[in-house]
Design a protein around this motif. Structure first.
Motif, short mmCIF file in Angstrom:
data_model
loop_
_atom_site.label_atom_id
_atom_site.label_comp_id
_atom_site.label_asym_id
_atom_site.label_seq_id
_atom_site.Cartn_x
_atom_site.Cartn_y
_atom_site.Cartn_z
N ALA A 51 0.83 -1.21 0.00
CA ALA A 51 0.00 0.00 0.00
C ALA A 51 0.86 1.25 0.00
N GLY A 52 2.04 1.15 -0.55
CA GLY A 52 2.93 2.30 -0.59
C GLY A 52 3.52 2.63 0.77
N ALA A 53 4.06 3.82 0.88
CA ALA A 53 4.71 4.23 2.13
C ALA A 53 3.73 4.38 3.27
N GLY A 54 2.44 4.38 2.97
CA GLY A 54 1.43 4.53 4.01
C GLY A 54 1.04 3.24 4.69
N GLY A 55 1.71 2.14 4.37
CA GLY A 55 1.36 0.86 4.99
C GLY A 55 2.61 0.09 5.35
N PRO A 56 2.44 -1.09 5.90
CA PRO A 56 3.59 -1.92 6.28
C PRO A 56 4.47 -2.26 5.07
N ALA A 57 5.77 -2.47 5.35
CA ALA A 57 6.72 -2.87 4.32
C ALA A 57 7.23 -4.27 4.64
N PHE A 58 7.62 -4.99 3.59
CA PHE A 58 8.04 -6.38 3.76
C PHE A 58 9.25 -6.68 2.88
N LEU A 59 10.18 -7.45 3.44
CA LEU A 59 11.24 -8.04 2.62
C LEU A 59 10.80 -9.45 2.26
N MET A 60 10.58 -9.67 0.97
CA MET A 60 10.04 -10.95 0.50
C MET A 60 11.17 -11.85 0.02
N LEU A 61 11.15 -13.10 0.50
CA LEU A 61 12.15 -14.09 0.14
C LEU A 61 11.62 -15.00 -0.98
N ARG A 62 12.42 -15.97 -1.34
CA ARG A 62 12.07 -16.83 -2.48
C ARG A 62 10.72 -17.50 -2.29
#
Length: 433
Positions: A319-330
């Protein structure tokens, strides 16, 4: 001149009151090179008392089924199977309705997650983790796929088998192959594979229920995926994803394993971004190791260290900078091979964590940043093009070119260049004139 086969079918028509168009369709399941066999089948229906049910005539559908027969026959489908399946069939009106529905509403990711990873679904997943502990342990050992991921897909696809769809898969696929000419070859291929599944005895035609788009069983395989990945866990000679939970779970594990699942590793981490973060790195394609992300100031949201700093990851902000961020793995991208939607894969990952005791996300969603509908996205693209931020054709789909243009526009206005297309951004653009 009337052939023997035509005479036989004319008898059926007169006795059953079936229109000539529908009766012609009855011949689809018969090898038309053998008119005597056609007559025998037609007369056999009469003598056995098995009357062909009248149906509303659809000449186009009749023609489609008749024309498909050579392709099905070449794939090894017998006339007996073909006739059994298509006798009396007409297009599925519900499939037609759903195929033609072009909803402009886009469900925000936070609403999607709220329903997909509900407390009830988490609770049921934990119960099934215990109930199928032995089966899951064996599947995990055999395929190297973590049990909670298998359960999460089962929960997402059919709410653990409580709703597998109410459409006959072959009828739905025939309807799509007939009525969706742009993807007709795709649907016809799936249809013929489905016929082969029935012919091989893995499921009765009458029991082959699934979604309006042909996805089948507990974990919703398309017929071609069933052929490639379905597993016979219980060794009864059938790969029964409709009524056998172990077969369905093993099939899902096999699918994930074949697409590169990494055993014992998570799908991703919720992270916190530092002040002044370079959002150009959040382009959903930049791959860095977790250790490198850490050097950019990216930390786990729960304050813990990354257990394997050498693992590669991509930064995703749904949801852009307005929501949570995630580092996604394989493993996140392996889940996307099951369903390519980011929200779906995020829900599967989150549900799998919750099933084994994980908590809710730490970050909150800025709910005013609603996603755009397809029509609104097209409008945004046209506005960006008008301002010189070239996105190419305004097609209503947010791809790399559109995200890059959004970032450039946001940077020019001093906004956080997260590349996220929202109603707030479109409104701001309209105000700027």
């Amino acid at each position: 001149m009337t052939s023997l086969a035509d005479f036989g079918f004319s008898v059926v028509r007169r006795m059953c009151g079936v229109s000539p168009v529908r009766a012609a369709g009855r011949r689809r399941g018969v090898d038309l090179r053998r008119p005597a066999q056609s007559l025998a089948l037609a007369l056999g229906l009469i003598l056995s008392g098995e009357m062909i049910r009248p149906a509303a005539a659809d000449p186009g559908f009749d023609r489609f089924v008749r024309d498909l027969w050579p392709q099905a026959s070449a794939a090894g489908i017998s006339s007996t199977t073909y006739n059994h399946v298509f006798t009396g069939m007409d297009p599925d009106p519900d499939t037609l309705r759903l195929m033609e529905a072009q909803s402009e509403f886009v469900k925000p990711v936070w609403d999607y997650l709220s329903s997909a990873v509900s407390d009830d679904r988490v609770k049921r997943g934990r119960e099934l983790l215990d109930e199928y502990a032995t089966v899951l342990s064996r599947i995990e050992a055999r395929y190297g796929v973590d049990r909670e991921a298998i359960l999460a897909i089962w929960g997402m696809e059919t709410n653990y088998g409580t709703f597998k769809g109410r459409h006959n898969v072959i009828r739905a696929l025939a309807t799509l192959a007939y009525a969706a000419p742009r993807r007709g070859d795709f649907w016809s291929k799936e249809l013929i594979k489905a016929l082969g599944i029935v012919q091989a005895g893995h499921v009765r035609y009458e029991d082959m229920e699934g979604s309006w788009a042909g996805a089948m069983g507990h974990t919703q395989f398309m017929p071609t995926s069933w052929q490639a990945y379905a597993a016979d866990y219980d060794g009864d000679g059938r790969r029964d994803i409709w009524t056998s939970v172990p077969d369905a779970l093993a099939s899902t594990a096999n699918y994930l394993a074949e697409h590169g699942w990494q055993t014992g590793k998570t799908w991703g981490y919720e992270v916190a971004l530092p002040r002044g973060f370079d959002y150009r790195l959040a382009d959903e394609s930049t791959t860095l190791s977790l250790g490198e992300w850490r050097r950019h100031g990216v930390m786990r949201a729960n304050g813990k260290e990354f257990p394997r700093p050498q693992d590669d990851a991509i930064l995703v902000m749904p949801a852009g900078a307005g929501g949570p961020a995630f580092l996604m793995l394989r493993n996140f991208y392996v889940i996307k091979r099951y369903n390519n939607a980011t929200a779906y894969a995020l829900a599967v990952g989150h549900l799998s964590d919750r099933i084994i005791g994980g908590g809710s996300f730490h970050g909150d969603w800025s709910r005013e940043y609603l996603p755009l509908s397809k029509a609104e996205t097209k409008e945004l693209q046209e506005e960006l093009n008008r301002r010189g931020y070239n996105v190419g054709s305004a097609d209503g789909l947010v791809g790399p070119a559109t995200r890059k243009a959004i970032r450039a526009y946001q940077k020019a206005l001093g906004l956080i260049p997260d590349g996220y297309a929202s109603v707030v951004l479109l409104a701001r653009m309209k105000l700027d004139g």
